[in-house]
Scaffold this motif. Sequence first.
Motif, short mmCIF file in Angstrom:
data_model
loop_
_atom_site.label_atom_id
_atom_site.label_comp_id
_atom_site.label_asym_id
_atom_site.label_seq_id
_atom_site.Cartn_x
_atom_site.Cartn_y
_atom_site.Cartn_z
N GLU A 1 0.87 -1.15 -0.01
CA GLU A 1 -0.06 0.04 -0.08
C GLU A 1 0.76 1.23 0.03
O GLU A 1 2.00 1.15 0.56
CB GLU A 1 -0.91 -0.02 1.17
CG GLU A 1 -1.92 -1.07 1.46
CD GLU A 1 -2.55 -1.22 2.64
OE1 GLU A 1 -3.72 -1.66 2.60
OE2 GLU A 1 -2.06 -0.72 3.76
N LYS A 2 0.42 2.31 -0.46
CA LYS A 2 0.89 3.75 -0.72
C LYS A 2 0.14 4.56 0.26
O LYS A 2 -0.98 4.68 -0.07
CB LYS A 2 1.51 3.95 -1.82
CG LYS A 2 2.37 3.34 -2.94
CD LYS A 2 3.56 3.31 -2.35
CE LYS A 2 4.31 4.71 -2.51
NZ LYS A 2 5.54 4.65 -2.12
N ALA A 3 0.59 5.19 0.95
CA ALA A 3 -0.29 6.37 2.13
C ALA A 3 0.45 7.76 1.64
O ALA A 3 1.46 7.81 1.38
CB ALA A 3 0.08 5.86 3.36
N SER A 4 -0.63 8.66 1.37
CA SER A 4 -0.65 9.90 1.25
C SER A 4 0.04 10.61 2.67
O SER A 4 -0.04 9.94 3.47
CB SER A 4 -1.64 10.50 0.74
OG SER A 4 -2.71 10.58 1.44
N ASN A 5 0.30 11.84 2.62
CA ASN A 5 0.56 12.92 3.70
C ASN A 5 -0.74 13.03 4.38
O ASN A 5 -2.00 12.68 3.69
CB ASN A 5 1.18 14.08 3.22
CG ASN A 5 2.56 13.83 2.72
OD1 ASN A 5 3.30 13.11 3.29
ND2 ASN A 5 2.90 14.75 2.02
N MET A 6 -0.69 13.52 5.67
CA MET A 6 -1.88 13.36 6.25
C MET A 6 -2.10 14.95 6.73
O MET A 6 -1.54 15.40 8.12
CB MET A 6 -2.04 12.50 7.60
CG MET A 6 -3.27 12.67 8.19
SD MET A 6 -3.44 11.25 9.35
CE MET A 6 -2.20 11.89 10.84
N PRO A 7 -2.59 15.92 5.93
CA PRO A 7 -2.65 17.19 6.47
C PRO A 7 -3.90 17.53 7.49
O PRO A 7 -4.61 16.64 7.61
CB PRO A 7 -3.01 17.99 5.21
CG PRO A 7 -3.84 16.99 4.38
CD PRO A 7 -3.16 15.70 4.58
N HIS B 1 2.45 14.98 11.89
CA HIS B 1 2.60 13.58 12.05
C HIS B 1 3.61 13.23 10.67
O HIS B 1 3.26 13.55 9.75
CB HIS B 1 1.51 12.82 12.05
CG HIS B 1 0.43 13.18 13.35
ND1 HIS B 1 0.76 12.82 14.54
CD2 HIS B 1 -0.34 14.13 13.49
CE1 HIS B 1 -0.25 13.26 15.50
NE2 HIS B 1 -0.91 13.86 14.69
N GLU B 2 4.67 12.32 11.13
CA GLU B 2 5.43 11.78 10.18
C GLU B 2 4.48 10.59 9.57
O GLU B 2 4.07 9.65 10.30
CB GLU B 2 6.76 11.24 10.87
CG GLU B 2 7.77 10.64 9.74
CD GLU B 2 8.15 11.71 8.80
OE1 GLU B 2 8.49 11.55 7.80
OE2 GLU B 2 8.14 12.97 9.09
N ILE B 3 4.63 10.43 8.39
CA ILE B 3 3.91 9.39 7.80
C ILE B 3 4.82 8.26 7.06
O ILE B 3 5.77 8.90 6.26
CB ILE B 3 2.76 9.82 6.67
CG1 ILE B 3 1.72 11.04 7.21
CG2 ILE B 3 2.19 8.89 5.77
CD1 ILE B 3 0.83 10.12 8.19
#
Length: 439
Positions: A77-83, A97-99
Motif C-alpha cells: 500500500e502507498k499512503a499519502s501525507n496527512m494534512p 505527523h510523520e507518515i
Amino acid sequence: MYYRKIIIALAGLLAGNASFGQAGDTIRLTLPEAWHKAEAYSRQIEITRKASAIAKEEIKDARMERLPEIKMSGSVEKASNMPIYENGLFSPHTQQHEIIHTLYKAGADLYLNLYNGNKLNLKIEESKLLHQLTEIRRDETTSDIRYQTAALYLDLQKSQIFRKLIIQDISDQEKQLREIRSFQQHGVVLKSDVLRVELELSRRKMALVTIENDILVAAQKLNIIIGEPDERIVMPTEFEQEQVAGQSYEDYLASALHSSFEYHLSEKQTEISRVHLRQVKANFRPKLGLYSDFSYANPQIFLFPYNPAWYSLGVAGLKASIPLSELYHNTHKVSAARLELEKEEVAHKDTEDKVRQQVKEAYLRYKESLVQIGVAEANVAHAEENARIIRNAYFSQTSLITDLLDADVQLLQTRFELAAARIMAQNKYYLLQNIIGVL
C-alpha cells in the motif's frame, strides 16, 4: 379375372417387402442382450448416472468442510501525507505527523470449526440421503428402460409370429384353392366358390403386407431404444412362455415394499424432510471455533508507538457466538419445516397405497393373462376340429363355401389370439416385475 389381378398385384407387393427384409442388415438378439444394449445406449440412464456421481461428489465436499479454512494474503500500500486543518477546511493546514508512505503485509489465517450446532453432520447426512435418492432414480430409470425394451421386443416378436402363422395359412389356402378348382373343373362346385376362395386368399395376402410393415415399424422402434441403425432388422429368439411364478399377492406386495422404487423415493424424501427440520432447529445453537493469524508486516502499527520496520506477529484463540436473534427469526422456519415433514409423511402413506393398488392390479392382470392362454389353447383345438369337420363336409357336398371360409377364418383368428395371449402374459409379467422393483 379381376380377383386374379388383385392376387398378382399383392404377390408383387409381398415380393418387394420380402426382398427389402432380406436385403437389410439383420441381427438376432435375446431379450437380455437387448436389455444390455438399451442400458448402454440410453441417454436417460446416463443422465441419472451423472446425477448420482454429482451427489457422491457433494458428499465428499460436505466432508471436506471438517478441515480448517486456511487463507493467505498479502498487500502493498502507498499512503499519502496527512494534512491537519486546525482552523477549518478553508484555512491553511499543518503537517505534524510523520507518515510512513509504503506499507507491506503478508500472512496467513486459519479457522477450525469445532461446533456449529451439528449443522455440518446434518449436511453430510442430507447429502448421503440425496445420493441414495439419485441411485434409486437411476435404478428406476434402468428398470423403466428394461420394461420399454421388453414391450417393444415382445411386440416385434408377436408380429413375426403373426407373419409365420399367416404365411402357413396362405399356403394351406392355396392348396385348398387348387382342390376347389379341380372340383370346379369337374363340375362338382360352382365358379362362385372359386371366386370367393380367391377373394379370401387376397385378403390374407393383404393382411400379410400389413404384418410385414408392422414388423418394420416395430423393428425401428426397438432399434431406436437399443441404439441400432433404423434399417437393421432385429430377429427375436424363439418364443418361450413364462412359467407361473408360485407367489401370492402378499408375497409380491412384500417384495414391492422392500424394492419398489416409488415407495423408496417417497421414504427418502420423508427422511430428507426430517433432517431439514433438525437443520432449522440447529440455527439457534452456539458456534465455537479455533482461529489463528500469523503475519509479516512493515511498518509496525499493531502497538503504539509505531515503528517503521519489519515485524512478525501470531495470534491464536477460541471464538464463540450465540445467534440470539434466531429466537424470533427461527420460529416460523421451524413451523414450516415441521409442516413439510408432516406433508411428506402423509405423501409416503399415499404412495404406499398407490403401490399396493398397482401391485394388486398388475398381479391380477398377469393371472388373467395366464388364464387367457388356457382359453386360447382350447379355442385353437376347437377351431381346428371344427375346420376339419367343415372341410370334410364341404368336399362331401354337405356344407356351403361360406361355412368353409368362416371355419378357416375362425381357425386363423384363434391362432392369432393364442400368440397374442402368450405375448401379453410375458408383457404383464415384466410389468409386474417393474412395479415391484426387481426387473
